[in-house]
Design an enzyme around this catalytic site. Structure first.
Site, PDB file in Angstrom:
ATOM      1  N   SER A  50      28.548  11.834 -19.136  1.00  0.00           N
ATOM      2  CA  SER A  50      28.583  11.415 -17.722  1.00  0.00           C
ATOM      3  C   SER A  50      30.037  11.282 -17.274  1.00  0.00           C
ATOM      4  CB  SER A  50      27.878  10.064 -17.569  1.00  0.00           C
ATOM      5  OG  SER A  50      28.652   9.047 -18.179  1.00  0.00           O
ATOM      6  N   ASP A  82      26.508  15.457 -17.336  1.00  0.00           N
ATOM      7  CA  ASP A  82      25.359  14.731 -16.796  1.00  0.00           C
ATOM      8  C   ASP A  82      25.708  14.183 -15.399  1.00  0.00           C
ATOM      9  OD1 ASP A  82      22.831  13.561 -16.924  1.00  0.00           O
ATOM     10  OD2 ASP A  82      23.572  11.719 -17.861  1.00  0.00           O
ATOM     11  N   GLU A 134      19.079  19.110  -9.007  1.00  0.00           N
ATOM     12  CA  GLU A 134      18.075  18.048  -8.906  1.00  0.00           C
ATOM     13  C   GLU A 134      17.491  17.966  -7.496  1.00  0.00           C
ATOM     14  OE1 GLU A 134      18.863  14.264 -10.764  1.00  0.00           O
ATOM     15  OE2 GLU A 134      17.480  13.209  -9.445  1.00  0.00           O
ATOM     16  N   HIS A 180      16.302   5.534 -14.344  1.00  0.00           N
ATOM     17  CA  HIS A 180      17.391   5.244 -15.266  1.00  0.00           C
ATOM     18  C   HIS A 180      17.401   3.778 -15.688  1.00  0.00           C
ATOM     19  CE1 HIS A 180      19.064   8.963 -13.293  1.00  0.00           C
ATOM     20  NE2 HIS A 180      19.171   9.248 -14.574  1.00  0.00           N
ATOM     21  N   HIS A 213      14.869  13.209 -16.234  1.00  0.00           N
ATOM     22  CA  HIS A 213      15.874  12.159 -16.467  1.00  0.00           C
ATOM     23  C   HIS A 213      15.141  10.840 -16.684  1.00  0.00           C
ATOM     24  CE1 HIS A 213      19.820  14.008 -15.227  1.00  0.00           C
ATOM     25  NE2 HIS A 213      18.961  14.990 -15.037  1.00  0.00           N
ATOM     26  N   SER A 216      14.048   7.157 -21.332  1.00  0.00           N
ATOM     27  CA  SER A 216      14.055   6.231 -22.470  1.00  0.00           C
ATOM     28  C   SER A 216      12.750   5.445 -22.493  1.00  0.00           C
ATOM     29  CB  SER A 216      15.243   5.258 -22.366  1.00  0.00           C
ATOM     30  OG  SER A 216      16.419   5.886 -22.840  1.00  0.00           O
ATOM     31  N   ASN A 256      16.018  13.593 -20.973  1.00  0.00           N
ATOM     32  CA  ASN A 256      17.281  12.839 -21.069  1.00  0.00           C
ATOM     33  C   ASN A 256      17.069  11.424 -21.604  1.00  0.00           C
ATOM     34  OD1 ASN A 256      18.330  15.044 -19.759  1.00  0.00           O
ATOM     35  ND2 ASN A 256      19.293  13.880 -18.121  1.00  0.00           N
ATOM     36  N   SER A 259      19.579   5.172 -22.528  1.00  0.00           N
ATOM     37  CA  SER A 259      19.362   3.730 -22.729  1.00  0.00           C
ATOM     38  C   SER A 259      18.852   3.412 -24.133  1.00  0.00           C
ATOM     39  CB  SER A 259      18.379   3.185 -21.684  1.00  0.00           C
ATOM     40  OG  SER A 259      18.926   3.342 -20.397  1.00  0.00           O
TER      41      SER A 259
END
Ligand code: G3H
Ligand code: 13P
Ligand code: ZN
Length: 311
Positions: A50, A82, A134, A180, A213, A216, A256, A259
């Protein structure tokens, strides 16, 4: 092996009904933990950086760490930017050796997202680099952008063909309810993903790789260890792994995860220092932290993404 683009990886993943893990990196232990897992399992992998990671570790250090990992492994590794916010950061990463970039124009109007993405694609493709665009907005925090759940919006399937045709992107990130960070759903809220949107998007874009994305899963074990050893993350909740398994079998070719890496490392370090309050050599707690990253990534590759042995 040398660094590869995502082109062949995604083609094989699409045809094989599995997904490639894209894991965020910002230091040596994370790069090592991820790539050791990939090597042991014979899995291709995407290392993603990132803007914040680039600011923290510097482009040169990250590049050299990834080059070292490539020299040490036989599996395909792509190095990906990213959430590239503008043309300049994408160009800088392309010129600096990345094999893939994301241009995240999702917070712009549809027309501006198209023209920005198209500009990045033209430059990237002239250098042999692949591009992720995106459409739709995820909730959560990435660097300075904080999108509240109320402002997040699902991808509109009727926009995807025009976006892909006009921009020439190689893959498309869509918003179907992932987000996220470690707090993806409100306490008591039932995690849900809009698989109907995913299905509609993939019908409209045959043989085209989709990206998720915010994937996690916030394993309970990490949460318990963090909270047990002096941390404070009550109520963190992620995407259930069975939903990710389902997504990985579909047109979703890139998933992706950041976390979960943060939590795996933090849980291991908290536990280690709690059990060994006399330790002060960073290697003593970074060793279990690196192992925790490796274990977590191995688990995802083997039990969730389905990319084990797909090199
Ligand atoms: O989606 C964002 C990634 O988790 C990277 O986070 O911008 O804090 O490095 P970061
Ligand atoms: P998580 O916060 O769910 O790990 O998502 C990471 C991500 O999407 C990076 O782009
Ligand atoms: Zn993201």
């Amino acid at each position: 092996m040398s660094l590869t683009t995502t082109k062949k990886m995604f083609q094989k993943a699409y045809e094989g009904g599995y997904a490639i893990g894209a894991f965020n990196v910002n230091n040596m232990e994370i790069v090592q933990g991820i790539t050791e897992a990939a090597q042991e399992l014979g899995s291709p992998v995407i290392l993603q950086v990132s803007a914040g990671a680039r600011k923290y570790a510097s482009h040169t250090y990250l590049m050299k760490l990834v080059e070292a990992a490539v020299a040490d492994t036989d599996v395909s590794i792509a190095l990906h930017l990213d959430h590239g916010a503008d043309y300049e950061i994408c160009k800088s990463c392309i010129d600096g050796g990345f094999t893939s970039v994301m241009i995240d124009g999702s917070h712009h109007s549809f027309a501006d997202n198209i023209s920005l993405t198209k500009k990045v694609v033209e430059y990237a493709h002239s250098k042999g680099v692949t591009v992720e665009g995106e459409l739709g907005q995820l909730a959560g925090i990435e660097d300075d952008v904080n999108v509240s759940a109320e402002n997040a919006s699902y991808t509109q399937p009727e926009q995807v063909e025009e976006f892909v045709n006009k921009t020439g992107v190689d893959s498309l990130a869509i918003a179907i309810g992932t987000s996220h960070g470690a707090f993806k759903f409100k306490p008591g809220q039932k995690p849900e993903l809009r698989f109907d949107i995913l299905e509609e998007v993939s019908k409209r874009l045959p043989n085209f790789p989709i990206v998720l994305h915010g994937a996690s899963s916030v394993p309970q074990q990490f949460l318990e260890e963090i909270n047990q050893f002096g941390g404070n993350m009550p109520g963190a909740i992620g995407i259930p792994e069975d939903m990710l398994r389902q997504a990985a079998k579909s047109a979703v070719c890139k998933i992706n995860i950041d976390s979960d890496i943060r939590m795996a490392m933090t849980a291991a370090i908290r536990k280690h220092l709690f059990e060994h309050p006399d330790h002060f050599d960073p290697r003593q707690y970074l060793l279990p932290a690196r192992q925790a990253v490796k274990d977590m990534v191995s688990h995802k590759m083997r039990n969730v993404l389905g990319c084990e042995g797909k090199e």
